[in-house]
Design an enzyme around this catalytic site. Structure first.
Site, PDB file in Angstrom:
ATOM      1  N   ASP A  64       1.149  -1.018   0.316  1.00  0.00           N
ATOM      2  CA  ASP A  64       0.034   0.146   0.087  1.00  0.00           C
ATOM      3  C   ASP A  64       1.113   2.037  -0.059  1.00  0.00           C
ATOM      4  OD1 ASP A  64      -2.622   0.971  -0.059  1.00  0.00           O
ATOM      5  OD2 ASP A  64      -3.608   0.973   1.995  1.00  0.00           O
TER       6      ASP A  64
ATOM      7  N   GLY B 118      -8.151   9.336   7.312  1.00  0.00           N
ATOM      8  CA  GLY B 118      -6.174   8.759   7.069  1.00  0.00           C
ATOM      9  C   GLY B 118      -5.610   9.878   5.695  1.00  0.00           C
TER      10      GLY B 118
ATOM     11  N   TRP C 135      -1.708   9.605   4.387  1.00  0.00           N
ATOM     12  CA  TRP C 135      -1.179   7.823   3.435  1.00  0.00           C
ATOM     13  C   TRP C 135       0.025   7.857   4.491  1.00  0.00           C
ATOM     14  CZ3 TRP C 135       3.584   9.832   2.246  1.00  0.00           C
ATOM     15  CH2 TRP C 135       3.741  11.148   2.095  1.00  0.00           C
ATOM     16  N   ASN C 136       0.727   7.852   5.034  1.00  0.00           N
ATOM     17  CA  ASN C 136       1.922   7.152   5.920  1.00  0.00           C
ATOM     18  C   ASN C 136       1.489   5.988   6.525  1.00  0.00           C
ATOM     19  OD1 ASN C 136       0.521   9.047   7.145  1.00  0.00           O
ATOM     20  ND2 ASN C 136       2.820  10.303   8.167  1.00  0.00           N
TER      21      ASN C 136
ATOM     22  N   SER D 154      -6.736   7.546   2.747  1.00  0.00           N
ATOM     23  CA  SER D 154      -6.670   8.215   1.509  1.00  0.00           C
ATOM     24  C   SER D 154      -6.359   7.717   0.854  1.00  0.00           C
ATOM     25  CB  SER D 154      -4.846   8.629   1.748  1.00  0.00           C
ATOM     26  OG  SER D 154      -4.018   9.005   0.888  1.00  0.00           O
TER      27      SER D 154
ATOM     28  N   GLU E 235      -5.108  16.073  13.846  1.00  0.00           N
ATOM     29  CA  GLU E 235      -3.018  15.465  13.324  1.00  0.00           C
ATOM     30  C   GLU E 235      -2.125  16.036  11.705  1.00  0.00           C
ATOM     31  OE1 GLU E 235      -1.775  14.767  15.544  1.00  0.00           O
ATOM     32  OE2 GLU E 235      -2.782  14.073  17.286  1.00  0.00           O
TER      33      GLU E 235
ATOM     34  N   CYS F  25       5.094  12.665  10.162  1.00  0.00           N
ATOM     35  CA  CYS F  25       5.139  14.533  10.706  1.00  0.00           C
ATOM     36  C   CYS F  25       5.528  14.735  11.459  1.00  0.00           C
ATOM     37  CB  CYS F  25       2.816  14.366  11.166  1.00  0.00           C
ATOM     38  SG  CYS F  25       2.635  13.602  11.776  1.00  0.00           S
TER      39      CYS F  25
ATOM     40  N   GLU G 117      -3.851  11.985  20.312  1.00  0.00           N
ATOM     41  CA  GLU G 117      -4.254  10.360  20.141  1.00  0.00           C
ATOM     42  C   GLU G 117      -4.100   9.815  21.471  1.00  0.00           C
ATOM     43  OE1 GLU G 117      -3.806  10.441  16.041  1.00  0.00           O
ATOM     44  OE2 GLU G 117      -5.563  10.496  15.935  1.00  0.00           O
TER      45      GLU G 117
HETATM   46  P1  NDP Z   1      -3.943  16.057   2.133  1.00  0.00           P
HETATM   47  O1  NDP Z   1      -3.915  16.869   4.173  1.00  0.00           O
HETATM   48  O2  NDP Z   1      -4.306  16.411   1.505  1.00  0.00           O
HETATM   49  O3  NDP Z   1      -4.746  14.804   3.290  1.00  0.00           O
HETATM   50  C1  NDP Z   1      -5.549  14.311   3.656  1.00  0.00           C
HETATM   51  C2  NDP Z   1      -6.833  13.432   4.267  1.00  0.00           C
HETATM   52  O4  NDP Z   1      -7.767  14.106   4.390  1.00  0.00           O
HETATM   53  C3  NDP Z   1      -6.365  12.659   2.820  1.00  0.00           C
HETATM   54  O5  NDP Z   1      -7.764  11.649   3.397  1.00  0.00           O
HETATM   55  C4  NDP Z   1      -7.454  13.313   1.935  1.00  0.00           C
HETATM   56  O6  NDP Z   1      -8.019  12.512   1.068  1.00  0.00           O
HETATM   57  C5  NDP Z   1      -8.558  14.009   2.588  1.00  0.00           C
HETATM   58  N1  NDP Z   1      -8.713  15.399   2.498  1.00  0.00           N
HETATM   59  C6  NDP Z   1      -8.086  15.865   1.683  1.00  0.00           C
HETATM   60  N2  NDP Z   1      -8.868  17.600   0.876  1.00  0.00           N
HETATM   61  C7  NDP Z   1     -10.693  16.922   2.234  1.00  0.00           C
HETATM   62  C8  NDP Z   1     -11.267  17.810   2.558  1.00  0.00           C
HETATM   63  N3  NDP Z   1     -11.462  19.427   2.163  1.00  0.00           N
HETATM   64  N4  NDP Z   1     -12.304  17.408   3.456  1.00  0.00           N
HETATM   65  C9  NDP Z   1     -12.351  16.224   4.060  1.00  0.00           C
HETATM   66  N5  NDP Z   1     -11.349  15.203   3.851  1.00  0.00           N
HETATM   67  C10 NDP Z   1     -10.347  16.140   2.956  1.00  0.00           C
HETATM   68  O7  NDP Z   1      -2.956  14.652   2.861  1.00  0.00           O
HETATM   69  P2  NDP Z   1      -2.158  14.532   1.357  1.00  0.00           P
HETATM   70  O8  NDP Z   1      -2.234  12.717   1.876  1.00  0.00           O
HETATM   71  O9  NDP Z   1      -2.419  14.470   0.570  1.00  0.00           O
HETATM   72  O10 NDP Z   1      -0.663  14.514   1.657  1.00  0.00           O
HETATM   73  C11 NDP Z   1       0.003  15.513   1.325  1.00  0.00           C
HETATM   74  C12 NDP Z   1       0.823  16.655   3.122  1.00  0.00           C
HETATM   75  O11 NDP Z   1       0.426  16.224   3.826  1.00  0.00           O
HETATM   76  C13 NDP Z   1       2.067  16.074   2.783  1.00  0.00           C
HETATM   77  O12 NDP Z   1       2.985  16.312   2.068  1.00  0.00           O
HETATM   78  C14 NDP Z   1       2.665  16.556   3.945  1.00  0.00           C
HETATM   79  O13 NDP Z   1       2.889  17.595   4.164  1.00  0.00           O
HETATM   80  C15 NDP Z   1       0.816  16.252   4.687  1.00  0.00           C
HETATM   81  N6  NDP Z   1       1.025  14.604   5.406  1.00  0.00           N
HETATM   82  C16 NDP Z   1       0.911  14.574   6.827  1.00  0.00           C
HETATM   83  C17 NDP Z   1       0.218  13.995   7.645  1.00  0.00           C
HETATM   84  C18 NDP Z   1       0.769  13.819   9.203  1.00  0.00           C
HETATM   85  O14 NDP Z   1       0.282  13.007   9.445  1.00  0.00           O
HETATM   86  N7  NDP Z   1       0.242  14.901   9.835  1.00  0.00           N
HETATM   87  C19 NDP Z   1       0.211  12.925   6.322  1.00  0.00           C
HETATM   88  C20 NDP Z   1       0.827  12.619   5.356  1.00  0.00           C
HETATM   89  C21 NDP Z   1       1.339  13.889   5.021  1.00  0.00           C
HETATM   90  P3  NDP Z   1      -6.729  12.447  -0.379  1.00  0.00           P
HETATM   91  O15 NDP Z   1      -5.989  11.699   0.494  1.00  0.00           O
HETATM   92  O16 NDP Z   1      -8.086  11.441  -1.496  1.00  0.00           O
HETATM   93  O17 NDP Z   1      -6.394  13.695  -0.547  1.00  0.00           O
END
Ligand code: NDP
Length: 485
Positions: free
Chosen positions: A95, A151, A153-154, A179, A251, A285, A459
């Site tokens: 995944d 969620g 994706w990490n 994600s 988070e 993160c 959390e």
């Molecule tokens: P996002 O913040 O874009 O997405 C996180 C989740 O929110 C995904 O499931 C996404 O869906 C969903 N989402 C996006 N827009 C909305 C909305 N308007 N309402 C409700 N849900 C929404 O993170 P990404 O996964 O795209 O990663 C982008 C950046 O986020 C990374 O480069 C990194 O900087 C940061 N990140 C931070 C993490 C952490 O643990 N704090 C973990 C992963 C990423 P979908 O994936 O389908 O867009």
């Protein structure tokens, strides 16, 4: 690796797999090869509605269970997860592209820890008795109702369980949206929870992109939203939830400082910097991506860092020996490559790495930039890749001020043999999850979460229970009511 990545169907609703091919196709790409290994479909509005209806109905049943029985389901699920660790770890690797040597110890195991921990706490969710002379007040902790988990994706398995375990222990139901980049693992968790005896509908998984998430967040049946993701998404989700006064846990991202003083054990500090920048190919993160190293030991630190980084085994994440895998996706790889260019343009000194590797998949060499200054983009923005920025410092007060000069506040670490200094410095750092002579440990017993733009709520730990329950207080009068007329 022998497992088939293609799930039975895209969604898991009301205790069973559900497919609706009219939703947009979401390809699941294995990051080490760039090839599609599975396909799911985004949840249509009708699928989202089914999931929320199932959660709403199931919550009414689940809340009537005794907390101890609820806890028993969670601990049983934890055991099943441990028994199937190998299979779940392989799926997590497919995944996300994370090395199997990591996923065997950090993903399903962490999910099981959360289910076990909150399963054990479920029966301890009691209120207070507050004596008032003859009268008294008692308090009751009640669930919030239907919770939505969204969620990143990490850590797809871990994130699903860090949210579901405390939510379910408190008597809530959940609809979880993974994600779109990593849709597979949460489905397995849903399957296992049913096998462990969870009533159907208490935990549901709906796939989709941002708009599916947005539909979930704004639905009036939803009482709470817990998001792991970026700050821009966090702002949108928080605002949408606020419109109907829904509870939130956020988070979000970080640009966390790790401070290495001149008296630090260099091997441990280098080890902490490696863990806090290159584990999971830097896609964490809480990573300590601004490594402030005292000028007196800077060159020694950089030499050992380069030597040890050269020992990384970059390769197919399915191989036991691989310690660095690919980036999760082509899109994330391109974001990180942009930051590598930026680091060079801004004049940082490249110590190692700095490029995409010439092979299939989305590989970036673990990268260290030295002589980084506070104003450089790579010292200010979250990169979410294997890119470490090393900055110099001379003075304790100065490094604390610079460490805090960021809108983020997720984590912070200090390496020193002087424990008074360690506690003094940690006490002044603006961060929610801190480390002394260590980095990135996240046991379920410890609260996890950020301050400032890095988030709201916590959390894990007992603190998470406060974020999935609400307090009712009941005044009990023993005598007559004295009304004025
Ligand atoms: P996002 O913040 O874009 O997405 C996180 C989740 O929110 C995904 O499931 C996404 O869906 C969903 N989402 C996006 N827009 C909305 C909305 N308007 N309402 C409700 N849900 C929404 O993170 P990404 O996964 O795209 O990663 C982008 C950046 O986020 C990374 O480069 C990194 O900087 C940061 N990140 C931070 C993490 C952490 O643990 N704090 C973990 C992963 C990423 P979908 O994936 O389908 O867009």
């Amino acid at each position: 690796m022998s497992i088939d990545a293609q799930p039975t169907a895209s969604h898991f609703i009301n205790g069973q797999y559900v497919e609706d091919p009219s939703g947009a196709e979401i390809p699941v790409v294995f990051a080490a090869t760039g090839k599609r290994i599975a396909t799911v479909h985004a949840g249509t509005p009708d699928v989202v509605d089914q999931a929320l209806a199932a959660a709403k109905a199931a919550q009414a049943e689940w809340v009537a269970w005794s907390p101890r029985d609820r806890g028993r389901v969670l601990t049983r699920a934890a055991q099943i997860i441990r028994d199937r660790n190998e299979e779940l770890s392989q799926l997590e690797t497919l995944d996300t592209g994370k090395p199997i040597q990591e996923t065997r110890v950090a993903d399903a195991t962490s999910a099981a820890d959360a289910l076990e921990y909150f399963g054990g706490l479920a029966a301890g969710l009691t209120g207070e008795h507050i004596p008032l002379g003859e009268d008294w007040v008692y308090t009751v902790r009640e669930p919030l109702g239907v919770c939505v988990g969204i969620g990143a994706w990490n850590y797809p398995t871990q994130i699903a369980c860090w949210k579901a375990a405390p939510a379910l222990a408190c008597g809530n139901a959940m609809v979880f949206k993974p994600s779109e980049t990593t849709p597979l693992c949460a489905l397995k968790i849903a399957e296992i929870l049913i096998e462990a005896g969870l009533p159907k509908g208490v935990f549901n998984v709906v796939q989709g992109m941002g708009e599916t998430g947005a539909q979930l967040v704004t639905d009036p049946r939803v009482n709470k939203v817990s998001l792991t993701g970026s700050v821009p998404t966090g702002k949108k989700v928080y605002a949408a939830a606020a419109a109907e006064m829904k509870h939130v846990t956020m988070e979000l991202g970080g640009k966390s400082p790790m401070i290495v003083f001149e008296d630090a054990d260099i091997e441990n500090a280098v080890g902490g910097a490696i863990l806090g920048n290159f584990y999971s190919t830097g896609q964490i993160c809480s990573n300590g991506t601004r490594v402030f190293v005292h000028r007196a030991i800077k060159e020694k630190f950089l030499t050992r860092l380069a030597e040890r980084t050269a020992q990384a085994v970059i390769g197919d994440p399915r191989d036991d020996a691989t310690s660095i895998g690919p980036m999760v996706s082509e899109a994330q790889m391109n974001i990180v490559l942009g930051y590598l260019d930026k680091g060079r343009e801004d004049g940082a000194r490249l110590v190692c790495g700095g490029e995409r590797l010439d092979r299939d998949g989305f590989y970036i060499a673990p990268t260290v930039f030295a002589d980084v200054t506070d104003d450089m983009t790579i010292a200010q923005e979250e990169i979410f890749g294997p890119v470490m920025a090393v900055l110099d410092f001379d003075d304790e007060d100065d490094v604390i001020a610079r460490a805090n000069a960021t809108p983020y506040g997720l984590s912070a670490g200090v390496f020193t043999r002087d424990l008074s200094r360690a506690h003094r410095v940690i006490g002044r750092l603006q961060a929610g999850s801190c480390f002394i002579n260590s980095y990135n440990d996240a046991p379920v017993e410890a609260p996890f979460g950020g301050v400032k733009m890095s988030g709201v709520g916590r959390e894990n730990s007992k603190a998470a229970l406060d974020h999935y329950s609400q307090m009712k207080s009941v005044y009990v009068r023993m005598g007559d009511v004295e009304a004025p007329f």
